[in-house]
Structures are given as structure tokens and as C-alpha cells.
Design a protein around this motif. Structure first.
Motif, short mmCIF file in Angstrom:
data_model
loop_
_atom_site.label_atom_id
_atom_site.label_comp_id
_atom_site.label_asym_id
_atom_site.label_seq_id
_atom_site.Cartn_x
_atom_site.Cartn_y
_atom_site.Cartn_z
N HIS A 3 0.83 -1.20 0.00
CA HIS A 3 0.00 0.00 0.00
C HIS A 3 0.87 1.25 0.00
N CYS A 4 0.31 2.32 -0.53
CA CYS A 4 0.91 3.67 -0.48
C CYS A 4 2.30 3.73 -1.11
N VAL A 5 2.52 3.02 -2.20
CA VAL A 5 3.80 3.06 -2.91
C VAL A 5 3.78 4.24 -3.87
N LEU A 6 4.90 4.98 -3.94
CA LEU A 6 5.05 6.10 -4.88
C LEU A 6 6.05 5.69 -5.95
N ILE A 7 5.62 5.77 -7.20
CA ILE A 7 6.51 5.56 -8.34
C ILE A 7 6.37 6.80 -9.21
N THR A 8 7.46 7.55 -9.40
CA THR A 8 7.37 8.80 -10.14
C THR A 8 8.50 8.93 -11.15
N LYS A 32 12.82 13.22 -15.27
CA LYS A 32 14.22 12.88 -15.03
C LYS A 32 14.55 11.50 -15.57
N GLY A 33 13.67 10.98 -16.41
CA GLY A 33 13.90 9.67 -17.01
C GLY A 33 12.86 8.65 -16.58
N PRO A 34 12.67 7.61 -17.38
CA PRO A 34 11.65 6.61 -17.07
C PRO A 34 12.04 5.73 -15.90
N VAL A 35 11.04 5.17 -15.27
CA VAL A 35 11.25 4.15 -14.24
C VAL A 35 10.98 2.81 -14.90
N VAL A 36 11.93 1.88 -14.75
CA VAL A 36 11.78 0.54 -15.32
C VAL A 36 11.77 -0.45 -14.16
N ALA A 47 7.03 2.38 0.06
CA ALA A 47 8.31 2.60 -0.64
C ALA A 47 8.12 3.69 -1.68
N SER A 48 9.19 4.40 -1.98
CA SER A 48 9.19 5.43 -3.02
C SER A 48 10.24 5.09 -4.06
N ILE A 49 9.83 5.05 -5.32
CA ILE A 49 10.72 4.78 -6.44
C ILE A 49 10.86 6.09 -7.21
N MET A 50 12.07 6.64 -7.23
CA MET A 50 12.29 7.96 -7.79
C MET A 50 12.61 7.88 -9.28
N THR A 68 16.69 5.64 -5.06
CA THR A 68 17.19 6.76 -5.85
C THR A 68 18.19 6.33 -6.92
N HIS A 69 18.64 5.07 -6.87
CA HIS A 69 19.61 4.54 -7.83
C HIS A 69 19.14 3.17 -8.32
#
Length: 88
Positions: A3-8, A32-36, A47-50, A68-69
Motif C-alpha cells: 500500500h501507499c507506494v510512490l513511483i514517479t 528525469k527519465g523513465p522508471v523501469v 516505498a518510493s521509487i524515484m 534513488t539509484h
């Protein structure tokens, strides 16, 4: 995925002098680029995926982590910022 995961893949504007006097909500979005995210990835709660991050197959993202990486395949990451704590 928990729950409440951020993917941006974006932020509210670039960090340039001309935009610093503008409130973040009024700045143009800046990618700032795609998330894969590859197959069979576990993402823990809150969790937050930047932006610009690549998460490898079978990786595990611990709850409350900020990624972040790039994350290698079959790695377990945790923390703020997330770091590899175990390789499966």
C-alpha cells in the motif's frame, strides 16, 4: 506491491535559478527519465521509487525505502536512500 507506494518519473521543475522564485506546484513538470521495473519485483509498503531508476528482475524493495539509484537483479534493498543489504 504494498500500500501507499510512490513511483514517479518527474519532479516539479528543474533546479534552475529562473524557477526558484516560483512555487513548486506552479513549475512545469520535468521528467528525469523513465522508471523501469522488471518482472517479479516485490515492493514493500510506503516505498518510493524515484525518477530514472531501473529495478532488476526479482529484486525486493523493503517497506519505507526510497530508491534513488538502480537496483540489481535479485538484490534486497532497504533504507533512505535504499542500499543493497543482500544479494539473492
Amino acid at each position: 506491491m504494498g500500500h501507499c507506494v510512490l513511483i514517479t518519473d518527474n519532479a516539479h521543475g528543474e533546479a534552475v535559478r529562473e524557477l526558484l522564485d516560483t512555487a513548486p506546484n506552479y513549475r512545469p513538470l520535468h521528467s528525469k527519465g523513465p522508471v523501469v521495473i522488471e518482472d517479479n519485483v516485490w515492493i514493500g509498503e510506503k516505498a518510493s521509487i524515484m525518477p530514472g531508476v531501473h529495478i532488476g528482475r526479482g529484486a525486493i524493495i523493503a517497506a519505507n525505502s526510497v530508491v534513488t539509484h538502480d537496483v540489481p537483479a535479485y538484490a534486497v534493498v532497504a533504507g533512505i536512500p535504499a542500499k543493497v543489504v543482500k544479494q539473492l
